[in-house]
Design a protein around this motif. Sequence first.
Motif, PDB file in Angstrom:
ATOM      1  N   ASP A   1      50.211  25.076 -11.059  1.00  0.00           N
ATOM      2  CA  ASP A   1      49.064  24.176 -11.128  1.00  0.00           C
ATOM      3  C   ASP A   1      47.810  24.821 -10.555  1.00  0.00           C
ATOM      4  O   ASP A   1      47.876  25.580  -9.598  1.00  0.00           O
ATOM      5  CB  ASP A   1      49.330  22.892 -10.335  1.00  0.00           C
TER       6      ASP A   1
ATOM      7  N   THR B   1      44.061  18.775 -13.070  1.00  0.00           N
ATOM      8  CA  THR B   1      45.015  19.827 -12.755  1.00  0.00           C
ATOM      9  C   THR B   1      45.288  20.576 -14.042  1.00  0.00           C
ATOM     10  O   THR B   1      45.640  19.954 -15.050  1.00  0.00           O
ATOM     11  CB  THR B   1      46.330  19.243 -12.188  1.00  0.00           C
TER      12      THR B   1
ATOM     13  N   LYS C   1      39.384  16.181  -6.320  1.00  0.00           N
ATOM     14  CA  LYS C   1      40.213  16.645  -7.440  1.00  0.00           C
ATOM     15  C   LYS C   1      39.929  15.771  -8.665  1.00  0.00           C
ATOM     16  O   LYS C   1      40.002  14.545  -8.594  1.00  0.00           O
ATOM     17  CB  LYS C   1      41.681  16.546  -7.055  1.00  0.00           C
TER      18      LYS C   1
ATOM     19  N   VAL D   1      44.214  23.293  -9.302  1.00  0.00           N
ATOM     20  CA  VAL D   1      43.448  22.076  -9.042  1.00  0.00           C
ATOM     21  C   VAL D   1      41.969  22.349  -9.312  1.00  0.00           C
ATOM     22  O   VAL D   1      41.410  23.335  -8.835  1.00  0.00           O
ATOM     23  CB  VAL D   1      43.655  21.593  -7.588  1.00  0.00           C
TER      24      VAL D   1
END
Length: 164
Positions: free
Chosen positions: A11, A160, A157, A13
């Motif tokens: 992942d 992702t 955030k 972010v």
Amino acid sequence: MVFFAKSKDTDLVIQAPFAGEVISMNEVPDPVFSGGMLGAGVAIRPSDKESEIIVHAPVAGRVANLFHGGHAFALVTTLGTQVLVHVGLDTVELKGRGFEALVEEGQRVKAGEPVLKVDAALIREAGKDLVTPIVGTDKSQVSGTEVQAGPAEEGVKIATFTLV
């Protein structure tokens, strides 16, 4: 002989480069972005109230490219993933008016560090949409995107990217 499997970070972010409304790429009113021609990603539209916007790095990395005219930049993360931030649609037509780079190519930046200063009022007066796509440009590295649509403050955030 012992072999160790390479650890894979799955992942990446993506942080909001400025406060605004987060939308999915298929909502971007430009087929190059909404059609995924440049890769998977997310977009954010600043508030109409802002006359100036400071665009922050959505990830940590090296500034690989400051596009001529200052309307876009690309960062390469330590994982080798290239992330393009394209401020506005058709803003290349402004030939640099309204954009000021705050970093140099080759410079390393932390997520949240200022990269561009944008005269949002000038860009709106020129009839340009300030929706800002953030794209993982290497389709062989980014297999998908999870978007957190809705209002967002700078630095939180917003997506992702799932890495291959």
